[in-house]
Design an enzyme around this catalytic site. Structure first.
Site, short mmCIF file in Angstrom:
data_model
loop_
_atom_site.label_atom_id
_atom_site.label_comp_id
_atom_site.label_asym_id
_atom_site.label_seq_id
_atom_site.Cartn_x
_atom_site.Cartn_y
_atom_site.Cartn_z
N ARG A 161 35.75 22.09 17.27
CA ARG A 161 36.68 22.36 16.17
C ARG A 161 35.84 22.75 14.97
O ARG A 161 35.01 21.96 14.49
CB ARG A 161 37.53 21.12 15.86
CG ARG A 161 38.23 21.24 14.51
CD ARG A 161 39.30 20.20 14.30
NE ARG A 161 40.46 20.49 15.13
CZ ARG A 161 41.66 19.93 14.95
NH1 ARG A 161 41.85 19.05 14.00
NH2 ARG A 161 42.66 20.24 15.74
N HIS A 219 44.39 28.33 17.44
CA HIS A 219 44.52 26.95 17.93
C HIS A 219 45.14 27.01 19.34
O HIS A 219 46.28 26.59 19.55
CB HIS A 219 45.39 26.14 16.96
CG HIS A 219 45.25 24.65 17.10
ND1 HIS A 219 44.41 24.05 18.03
CD2 HIS A 219 45.86 23.62 16.44
CE1 HIS A 219 44.51 22.74 17.91
NE2 HIS A 219 45.38 22.46 16.96
N ASP A 266 54.32 24.81 10.17
CA ASP A 266 53.03 24.12 10.02
C ASP A 266 52.74 24.02 8.52
O ASP A 266 53.40 24.67 7.71
CB ASP A 266 51.93 24.92 10.76
CG ASP A 266 50.57 24.22 10.79
OD1 ASP A 266 50.51 23.00 10.55
OD2 ASP A 266 49.56 24.90 11.05
N1 NVA Z 1 47.00 24.94 10.49
C1 NVA Z 1 46.51 23.58 10.50
C2 NVA Z 1 46.68 22.97 11.85
C3 NVA Z 1 46.23 21.55 11.97
C4 NVA Z 1 46.33 21.01 13.34
C5 NVA Z 1 45.06 23.55 10.06
O1 NVA Z 1 44.30 24.42 10.47
O2 NVA Z 1 44.70 22.66 9.29
N1 CP Z 2 47.67 19.23 15.94
C1 CP Z 2 46.36 18.90 15.83
O1 CP Z 2 45.45 19.66 16.23
O2 CP Z 2 46.15 17.69 15.27
P1 CP Z 2 44.77 17.05 14.78
O3 CP Z 2 44.30 17.85 13.60
O4 CP Z 2 45.10 15.65 14.45
O5 CP Z 2 43.77 17.16 15.90
#
Ligand code: NVA
Ligand code: CP
Length: 303
Positions: A103, A130, A222
């Site tokens: 990540r 994602h 989101d």
């Molecule tokens: N769009 C959000 C998703 C979190 C799971 C982010 O990148 O923070």
């Molecule tokens: N939805 C998701 O990826 O959640 P986290 O940021 O908690 O991993």
């Protein structure tokens, strides 16, 4: 050469359908207590340059349930955080581990890592995509609606990593997707152009949330400010006024629609508490399915 899972566009419809079917099978086995140690003795390194609840827990529990072991690596406490080159970290980790989940920020970081990795690399979220989340979302839609085909998918909010990945999914799998994003917050231009060329007429972009949600079978939103964009929160709150998925907006969707949110959610911003907790919301199943689909991805790539 190892096969990676960095973006949906590297996969065919048949391959993605195969992963979804395996996820459903593994979910059944886990619920029935049937042993499924498909990755016995294997190790997954999990590198986090951003925060996580779901991704960290579902990968770690998932590899354990498959008979393997997960290794949490925070960039802050590893040499990566002190500037050790990605290409060096990738080659070293491949000598110890059977797979790596990352990540991070730029998509080019996971691509570079994968380019130097002899073991499969899985994208656990970048600024651009994602993919594990959208696969879990599709599994959830299939469970609640029987299939993803023939449904109208609506996206309301930021043209972010989630939106970009939905766009790829719609193009590859063949379903209708309409995204409502404020001006200046549209999805990635290249991703959209690629998808629209792959599947002409399938993907529509608007700035009108009502148009997007009207008659939708699946409604998804989101956060307005993703990880790394915290400084833009106030300015984004202004830009996204009118984009809250609340009861007034949701009433335009089909009465039996499903509401998705990858979580974490900001109640009262992109989604109201009543919608998140309401009868159409399937967000807890969606969160659970991260576990099952990622087990399918790991078993396929690392098995
Ligand atoms: N769009 C959000 C998703 C979190 C799971 C982010 O990148 O923070
Ligand atoms: N939805 C998701 O990826 O959640 P986290 O940021 O908690 O991993």
């Amino acid at each position: 050469m190892a096969r990676h899972f960095l973006a949906l566009h590297d996969y065919t419809k048949a391959e993605l359908d195969g992963l979804l079917a395996l996820a459903s099978d593994l979910k059944g086995k886990q619920k029935q207590g049937v042993e499924h140690h498909l990755l016995k003795g294997k190790t997954l390194a999990m590198i986090f340059e951003k925060s996580s609840t779901r991704t960290r827990i579902s990968f770690e529990v998932g590899i354990y349930q498959l008979g393997g072991h997960g290794l949490f690596i925070s960039s802050a406490t590893s040499q990566m955080g002190r500037g050790e080159p990605i290409k060096d970290s990738a080659r070293v980790m491949a000598r110890y581990c059977d797979g790596v989940m990352i990540r991070t920020f730029g998509q080019e970081i996971v691509e570079e890592f994968a380019g130097y990795s002899d073991v499969p690399v899985i994208n656990g979220l970048t600024d651009l995509f994602h993919p594990c989340q959208i696969m879990a979302d599709l599994q959830t839609v299939i469970e609640h609606k029987g299939a993803y085909t023939g449904l109208k998918f609506a996206w309301v909010g930021d043209g972010n990593n989630m939106a970009n990945t939905w766009i790829e999914a719609a193009a590859i799998l063949g379903f209708d997707l309409i995204l409502a994003c404020p001006h200046g917050y549209e999805p990635d231009r290249k991703v959209l152009a690629w998808a629209q060329a792959q599947a002409p007429g399938r993907i529509t972009l608007t700035s009108d949330p009502k148009l997007a949600v009207t008659g939708a079978d699946v409604v998804n939103t989101d956060v307005w400010a993703s990880m790394g964009q915290e400084a833009e929160q106030k300015e984004r709150e202004k830009a996204f006024a009118g984009y809250c998925l609340d009861d007034t907006l949701l009433v335009l969707a089909k009465t039996d629609c499903v509401v998705l949110h990858c979580l974490p959610a900001h109640r009262g911003e992109e989604i109201s508490d009543s919608v998140l907790e309401g009868k159409n919301s399937v967000v807890w199943d969606e969160a659970e399915n991260r576990l099952h689909i990622q087990k399918a991805i790991m078993a396929t790539l690392m098995g």
